[in-house]
Write an enzyme that holds these catalytic residues in place. Structure first.
Site, PDB file in Angstrom:
ATOM      1  N   ASN A  85       0.849  -1.258   0.151  1.00 33.81           N
ATOM      2  CA  ASN A  85      -0.024  -0.140  -0.025  1.00 33.81           C
ATOM      3  C   ASN A  85       0.894   1.259   0.154  1.00 33.81           C
ATOM      4  O   ASN A  85       1.546   1.386   1.062  1.00 33.81           O
ATOM      5  CB  ASN A  85      -0.913   0.037   1.081  1.00 33.81           C
ATOM      6  CG  ASN A  85      -1.746   1.151   1.343  1.00 33.81           C
ATOM      7  OD1 ASN A  85      -1.681   2.071   0.450  1.00 33.81           O
ATOM      8  ND2 ASN A  85      -2.148   1.508   2.581  1.00 33.81           N
ATOM      9  N   TRP A  86       0.889   2.046  -0.959  1.00 30.61           N
ATOM     10  CA  TRP A  86       1.635   3.065  -1.239  1.00 30.61           C
ATOM     11  C   TRP A  86       1.319   4.292  -0.695  1.00 30.61           C
ATOM     12  O   TRP A  86       2.033   5.270  -0.441  1.00 30.61           O
ATOM     13  CB  TRP A  86       2.206   3.422  -2.770  1.00 30.61           C
ATOM     14  CG  TRP A  86       2.931   2.382  -3.400  1.00 30.61           C
ATOM     15  CD1 TRP A  86       3.514   1.397  -3.063  1.00 30.61           C
ATOM     16  CD2 TRP A  86       3.388   2.514  -4.955  1.00 30.61           C
ATOM     17  NE1 TRP A  86       4.399   0.611  -3.985  1.00 30.61           N
ATOM     18  CE2 TRP A  86       4.306   1.419  -5.005  1.00 30.61           C
ATOM     19  CE3 TRP A  86       3.375   3.498  -5.741  1.00 30.61           C
ATOM     20  CZ2 TRP A  86       4.888   1.380  -6.414  1.00 30.61           C
ATOM     21  CZ3 TRP A  86       3.969   3.503  -6.850  1.00 30.61           C
ATOM     22  CH2 TRP A  86       4.878   2.295  -7.196  1.00 30.61           C
ATOM     23  N   LYS A  87       0.023   4.282  -0.267  1.00 30.14           N
ATOM     24  CA  LYS A  87      -0.549   5.424   0.470  1.00 30.14           C
ATOM     25  C   LYS A  87      -0.223   6.725  -0.506  1.00 30.14           C
ATOM     26  O   LYS A  87      -0.102   6.452  -1.749  1.00 30.14           O
ATOM     27  CB  LYS A  87       0.073   5.637   1.749  1.00 30.14           C
ATOM     28  CG  LYS A  87      -0.224   4.254   2.726  1.00 30.14           C
ATOM     29  CD  LYS A  87       0.062   4.465   4.002  1.00 30.14           C
ATOM     30  CE  LYS A  87      -0.085   3.297   5.011  1.00 30.14           C
ATOM     31  NZ  LYS A  87       0.173   3.284   6.124  1.00 30.14           N
ATOM     32  N   HIS A 105      -9.496   1.199   5.531  1.00 30.42           N
ATOM     33  CA  HIS A 105      -7.913   1.297   6.126  1.00 30.42           C
ATOM     34  C   HIS A 105      -8.291   2.216   7.303  1.00 30.42           C
ATOM     35  O   HIS A 105      -8.990   3.178   7.030  1.00 30.42           O
ATOM     36  CB  HIS A 105      -6.933   1.939   5.098  1.00 30.42           C
ATOM     37  CG  HIS A 105      -5.583   1.963   5.624  1.00 30.42           C
ATOM     38  ND1 HIS A 105      -5.333   2.942   6.481  1.00 30.42           N
ATOM     39  CD2 HIS A 105      -4.502   0.748   5.251  1.00 30.42           C
ATOM     40  CE1 HIS A 105      -4.040   2.521   6.688  1.00 30.42           C
ATOM     41  NE2 HIS A 105      -3.659   1.456   6.004  1.00 30.42           N
ATOM     42  N   GLU A 144      -6.486   4.698   8.134  1.00 29.13           N
ATOM     43  CA  GLU A 144      -6.487   6.168   7.721  1.00 29.13           C
ATOM     44  C   GLU A 144      -7.506   6.784   7.062  1.00 29.13           C
ATOM     45  O   GLU A 144      -7.675   7.926   7.374  1.00 29.13           O
ATOM     46  CB  GLU A 144      -4.951   6.316   6.943  1.00 29.13           C
ATOM     47  CG  GLU A 144      -3.730   5.860   7.787  1.00 29.13           C
ATOM     48  CD  GLU A 144      -2.439   5.528   6.921  1.00 29.13           C
ATOM     49  OE1 GLU A 144      -2.598   5.464   5.695  1.00 29.13           O
ATOM     50  OE2 GLU A 144      -1.639   5.000   7.410  1.00 29.13           O
ATOM     51  N   GLU A 171      -4.776  -4.976  10.822  1.00 26.58           N
ATOM     52  CA  GLU A 171      -3.879  -3.874  10.838  1.00 26.58           C
ATOM     53  C   GLU A 171      -3.948  -3.050  12.120  1.00 26.58           C
ATOM     54  O   GLU A 171      -4.752  -2.078  12.346  1.00 26.58           O
ATOM     55  CB  GLU A 171      -3.829  -2.828   9.618  1.00 26.58           C
ATOM     56  CG  GLU A 171      -3.593  -3.448   8.334  1.00 26.58           C
ATOM     57  CD  GLU A 171      -3.090  -2.471   7.421  1.00 26.58           C
ATOM     58  OE1 GLU A 171      -1.900  -2.694   6.710  1.00 26.58           O
ATOM     59  OE2 GLU A 171      -3.655  -1.326   7.330  1.00 26.58           O
ATOM     60  N   GLY A 202       2.908   2.496  10.772  1.00 27.12           N
ATOM     61  CA  GLY A 202       3.839   3.467  10.594  1.00 27.12           C
ATOM     62  C   GLY A 202       4.687   3.996  11.992  1.00 27.12           C
ATOM     63  O   GLY A 202       5.275   4.962  11.872  1.00 27.12           O
ATOM     64  N   SER A 209       4.030  -1.864  10.263  1.00 24.51           N
ATOM     65  CA  SER A 209       5.409  -1.928  10.529  1.00 24.51           C
ATOM     66  C   SER A 209       5.919  -3.198  10.241  1.00 24.51           C
ATOM     67  O   SER A 209       7.031  -3.543  10.894  1.00 24.51           O
ATOM     68  CB  SER A 209       5.780  -1.591  12.085  1.00 24.51           C
ATOM     69  OG  SER A 209       5.411  -0.174  12.207  1.00 24.51           O
ATOM     70  N   GLY A 267       3.247  -0.961   4.165  1.00 23.36           N
ATOM     71  CA  GLY A 267       2.952   0.266   3.912  1.00 23.36           C
ATOM     72  C   GLY A 267       4.440   0.628   3.474  1.00 23.36           C
ATOM     73  O   GLY A 267       4.826   0.666   2.368  1.00 23.36           O
ATOM     74  N   GLY A 268       5.125   1.667   4.551  1.00 22.27           N
ATOM     75  CA  GLY A 268       6.442   2.141   4.437  1.00 22.27           C
ATOM     76  C   GLY A 268       7.441   1.357   3.503  1.00 22.27           C
ATOM     77  O   GLY A 268       8.141   1.560   2.535  1.00 22.27           O
TER      78      GLY A 268
HETATM   79  P1  13P Z   1       3.239   0.461   7.543  1.00 27.30           P
HETATM   80  O1  13P Z   1       3.698  -0.725   7.096  1.00 27.30           O
HETATM   81  O2  13P Z   1       3.968   1.777   6.885  1.00 27.30           O
HETATM   82  O3  13P Z   1       3.330   0.359   9.035  1.00 27.30           O
HETATM   83  O4  13P Z   1       1.639   0.629   7.049  1.00 27.30           O
HETATM   84  C1  13P Z   1       1.006  -0.429   7.092  1.00 27.30           C
HETATM   85  C2  13P Z   1      -0.408  -0.259   6.477  1.00 27.30           C
HETATM   86  O5  13P Z   1      -0.876   0.834   6.798  1.00 27.30           O
HETATM   87  C3  13P Z   1      -0.424  -0.994   5.162  1.00 27.30           C
HETATM   88  O6  13P Z   1      -1.788  -0.698   4.911  1.00 27.30           O
END
Ligand code: 13P
Length: 253
Positions: free
Chosen positions: A9-11, A97, A99, A169, A175, A215, A236-237
């Protein structure tokens, strides 16, 4: 069908050129993988979906969207419908998600509408659930996840439910650099599978793909993925760097 999946997930990250570069690198690195068992899905921002689809022609990864409108079509400026995604051959889309729940005030009801719209268009939702830190500290994590599943997924008939991928999650792990321990992930995944068994059947529970997100990185992926109820990760990251992402994909076998 239960699958091993690593999804990125590149966000809201990357420019067009950066996206092109990292997708090419991912293709090269994934083609060197010895074990090709795990499915890899990349979820870039909407504006890079076409690019990603073009670059997925070598078959190293599938492409998913990060969001979809809860509405079908019409005067909803700025929205993207499930039908539009389907018309671009998108087969996966993240829904729920944390967020989006937090910053865009998405409710369980809105997420339910998104899930329904995706399934009407034959797109598999990657449904995110998970508790906040205060909820875990108050030992409410199981009931929070149960409510999220009940309100946005468990209305589905069995044949539709089987197209859903679940991602656990925990919000406190997203993050932050603090991942759930493998034991915490396994405990919640097993609980989710138990809920699915109660609602649908043992067979459907056993066939559901449940990913861990929060993470997850190249260093901890193997320990997390080694658990019997963890079928992969939503990253994510660490999905923004081709090397890290490919290493995570290789940790899943
Ligand atoms: P991180 O891997 O950056 O913690 O993010 C996880 C995420 O929200 C994937 O959707």
């Amino acid at each position: 069908m239960r699958e091993k999946i690593v999804a990125g997930n590149w966000k809201m990250n990357k420019t067009f050129l950066e996206a092109e570069e990292v997708l090419s690198e991912i293709t090269d690195l994934l083609s060197e993988r010895e074990d090709q068992d795990a499915k890899v899905i990349v979820c870039p921002p909407f504006v890079f979906l076409e690019l990603a689809i073009d670059l997925s022609y070598e078959g190293q990864f599938d492409v998913g969207a990060q969001n979809v409108s809860e509405y079908e079509k019409g005067a909803y400026t700025g929205e993207v419908s499930a039908e539009m995604l389907r018309s671009m051959d998108i087969s996966y889309c993240i829904a729920g998600h944390s967020e989006r729940r937090k910053y865009f005030h998405e409710t369980d009801e809105m997420i339910k509408n998104k899930v329904d719209g995706l399934l009407r268009n034959n797109i598999s939702p990657i449904f995110c659930c998970g508790e906040a830190l205060s909820e875990r500290e108050a030992s409410k994590h199981f009931s929070v996840v149960k409510t999220q599943l009940k309100k946005s997924l468990f209305h589905l008939p069995a044949d539709e439910f089987q197209k859903v991928i679940i991602a656990y999650e925990p919000v406190w792990a997203i993050g932050t650099g603090v991942n759930a321990t493998p034991e915490q992930a396994q405990e919640m995944h097993a609980y989710i599978r138990e809920l699915i068994e109660q609602k649908y059947s043992k067979e459907i529970a056993g066939n559901t793909t449940i990913l861990y997100g929060g993470s997850c990185n190249a260093a901890n992926a193997h320990a997390l993925f080694s658990n019997p109820d963890v079928d992969g990760g939503l990253i994510g990251g660490a999905s923004l760097k081709a090397k890290d992402f490919a290493a995570i994909a290789s940790a899943l076998h």
